[in-house]
Design a protein around this motif. Sequence first.
Motif, PDB file in Angstrom:
ATOM      1  N   ASP A 414       0.658  -1.121  -0.208  1.00 25.06           N
ATOM      2  CA  ASP A 414       0.070  -0.125   0.270  1.00 25.06           C
ATOM      3  C   ASP A 414       0.793   1.134  -0.180  1.00 25.06           C
ATOM      4  OD1 ASP A 414      -1.847   2.278   0.246  1.00 25.06           O
ATOM      5  OD2 ASP A 414      -2.651   1.465   2.446  1.00 25.06           O
ATOM      6  N   PRO A 415       1.591   1.882  -0.807  1.00 28.99           N
ATOM      7  CA  PRO A 415       2.176   3.042  -1.006  1.00 28.99           C
ATOM      8  C   PRO A 415       1.601   4.068  -0.611  1.00 28.99           C
ATOM      9  CG  PRO A 415       0.175   3.133  -3.313  1.00 28.99           C
ATOM     10  CD  PRO A 415       0.905   1.886  -2.235  1.00 28.99           C
ATOM     11  N   SER A 416       0.529   4.229   0.204  1.00 28.20           N
ATOM     12  CA  SER A 416       0.299   5.821   1.107  1.00 28.20           C
ATOM     13  C   SER A 416       1.021   4.628   2.194  1.00 28.20           C
ATOM     14  CB  SER A 416      -1.123   5.200   1.515  1.00 28.20           C
ATOM     15  OG  SER A 416      -1.554   4.342   2.021  1.00 28.20           O
ATOM     16  N   ARG A 417       0.526   4.154   2.890  1.00 31.11           N
ATOM     17  CA  ARG A 417       2.136   3.888   3.894  1.00 31.11           C
ATOM     18  C   ARG A 417       3.634   2.634   3.309  1.00 31.11           C
ATOM     19  NH1 ARG A 417       0.772  -1.367   6.308  1.00 31.11           N
ATOM     20  NH2 ARG A 417      -1.243  -2.722   5.064  1.00 31.11           N
TER      21      ARG A 417
END
Lengths: 459, 459
Positions: A414-417
């Motif tokens: 998950d690139p957001s984290r």
Amino acid sequence: MDSAAFVSGPAAPPCAPRLAQRISSFKAAAPSSNKTQSSRVIAPQYLLRSTASTGVRMGVASPSKVSLMELFVEPSKLAAAKTEAESLPKVALSEIDLQWVHVLSEGWAAPLKGFMREDEYVQSLHFNCIRGENGELVNQSVPIVLAVDEAKKAEIESSGNACALVDPSGSTIAILRNCEFYTHYKEERVARTFGLTDKRHPYAEKIYEAGNVLLGGDLEVFERIRYNDGLDEYRLTPKELMAEYEKRGADAVFFFQLRNPVHNGHALLMQDTRRQLLERGFKNPLLVVHQIGGAVKGDDVPLKERIMQNKAVMEEGILDPESTILGIFPSPMLYAGPTEVQWHAKARMNAGCQFYIVGRDPAGMKHPEHGEDMYDPWHGKKALTYAPGLEKLEILPFRVAAYDKSVGKMAFFDPSRAGDFLFISGSKMRAYARDGEMPPAGFMGEKAWKILVDYYASL
Amino acid sequence: MDSAAFVSGPAAPPCAPRLAQRISSFKAAAPSSNKTQSSRVIAPQYLLRSTASTGVRMGVASPSKVSLMELFVEPSKLAAAKTEAESLPKVALSEIDLQWVHVLSEGWAAPLKGFMREDEYVQSLHFNCIRGENGELVNQSVPIVLAVDEAKKAEIESSGNACALVDPSGSTIAILRNCEFYTHYKEERVARTFGLTDKRHPYAEKIYEAGNVLLGGDLEVFERIRYNDGLDEYRLTPKELMAEYEKRGADAVFFFQLRNPVHNGHALLMQDTRRQLLERGFKNPLLVVHQIGGAVKGDDVPLKERIMQNKAVMEEGILDPESTILGIFPSPMLYAGPTEVQWHAKARMNAGCQFYIVGRDPAGMKHPEHGEDMYDPWHGKKALTYAPGLEKLEILPFRVAAYDKSVGKMAFFDPSRAGDFLFISGSKMRAYARDGEMPPAGFMGEKAWKILVDYYASL
């Protein structure tokens, strides 16, 4: 696949619209219900056709004439063929030549009837596909050829244009008839197959060492190729795989090509694909975990350890044995990236595969000169998406999996984290195993991990 | 073609059955009468179809939407486009880039709408063809791409993803919109296009020198590309060629691709093709002698001298001006052999070509390292025969012509009296011209020969 999920790297870049459509069509084309949304982009006709032809309407892969073509001598003619072979010129096969005989004999490369003739070779090299009997395009991205030297050519030409093929142990295993000879332009073959000409590339090296003449012809193989290495039971032919699907009542078949051990990131991808197929309305999707059985480069894990490790993964229940077949694909590994991934897919299509999973940098490796990826890591997926002759196969790109430290298991990146994720590359994994260190809990089943540790300890 | 008939070499080897069938089908498919014999070999369906679709039933090439696609800005929007371009980031085109803009703008590469995006590039590189809007395969064997550097990429990305293209003279000539950037894997591109990675190959050299980023997008060209070199009148667009066929009432159009002067061996081939088309029942076959107009390697004869020489050949009546058009094809020469010959054929198909003549070693050259032919001299013909997306084009392989000493003129080589024939290679011809020596009488028209002598004397 291959080293895919081991390789550290960014998440998949935004897909081009058509590719995205193909991906989303996978989700959208449910037979039962929700044939919904997601379509501001207009799908090109051929992608829709493709989806339709691989969707539920097709059901279980139906054995077709082509996909079950085998090149074995009929039992009633076997004795005569063996006698005839004694009088023919002998061609000594290398280990890899033998693996190609194996591939051809069981029909993985159908409709090829033997080692390629020049017309087939030219088409394979330039188009990654060849014309079938009726002019239709059949995918065949890697040349399957047999190299000999000038002296052998002369010997065969003066003996009626047939020869006997002798395996590395000295046994005569096949006859090649109606032989045709053509020049082996090695540099061109290497360049067009691998996108480089470097002699240190593991398969290119073998091409440069081979004879200057290519020998095409019709192959008649005496008996099934066996290696007596304790692994023959996993070397299921397309015919046997088809029978197994039937027996298990599968209504969808998906393949996962490997030349690596299975870690929990791989398993997650396979589980998730199954979940998606169930969601689309299939009742009994069957997974074939299919290990490359032929030659691999020196730092890949040997076949025996990979199979033992894969078995352990199934025994530990990480992959469900009920809906999983463990098999061996007899092809050698070429390390030809986008060219080779088509071969991996096409051969499985000949074994009834309807859904083929592809990841980052399939069949890729590091460039022998500068150590960077040889290929753009997403060209393999693009090549599969557009490849002539693979229209009936549905390509399932997968999301990148990595070790999620926040939950202590492999999960979709998950690139957001991004900071929560740990990419464990193939060399990192090997370093862990070699040093007897444990990877993070949840990276691989314990029993499976031990097999790798023991293997590296034995080196 | 190219240096084909200049190159000394053996007669064509016996063709593979399918190829032979294709050749014989050319002769057999007469509309008027003798649809005869010659068919113990069963022609594959697609060859039959191909013949049918390119035969008389089709008649003159009918202007289709695709083949007449041009990428010029509508006159009413031109002023606004030019104003807009002033505010856009500028990309400086090399001489070859400009030639590709020329090619794209007139629709030779249709359905390409501009420099290739990554999906098109991957397909071109691996399959020599790309998917059209409806999934059909369109031949496009050579990548048509624009290379820039990282700084230019950043500049364009931060300015709304459009840029203005500036020709080598400093004029802004086009806008490229909806830009897409991808990595320029130069070695792989060279390897897959040329079958080598040698930096001394004339086109490969330019690829290695180019930027590390490829820039795809939609091309909008302000005005027709002109060079003001006295040759613009020969640079007929596909649209203009189509109009010319119409005007002359042609019922068949065949092309002869050249990057060389025309000697009487070439002329013989063209005359013989016309004869065959008349025999098949065509009433008014039209020949387009089509010179490569873009960059050629240093030792090829320059465009101006080739055109003057070709004009002289027509003035001398060796080629009939009534049934011959002399034209310039704006593409640069790649020297990519079997890969490039498809481009040569496909581009002409977009200009209404129905019959394409191919000879020995089309678009070939000597390997920069060892000086042997880079390609098997018959692979070009084979590639054309099987190429996806060229099914509607009828390929006319030609017999080898040489100087027949027994009659003092160029004639088809007869291997049964090989001693009578003299092969005059390109370098032999150039040596004659350079040394002011006359070639054997009947090798080339006198006026045409003088143009070459004068050119070499001027060096």
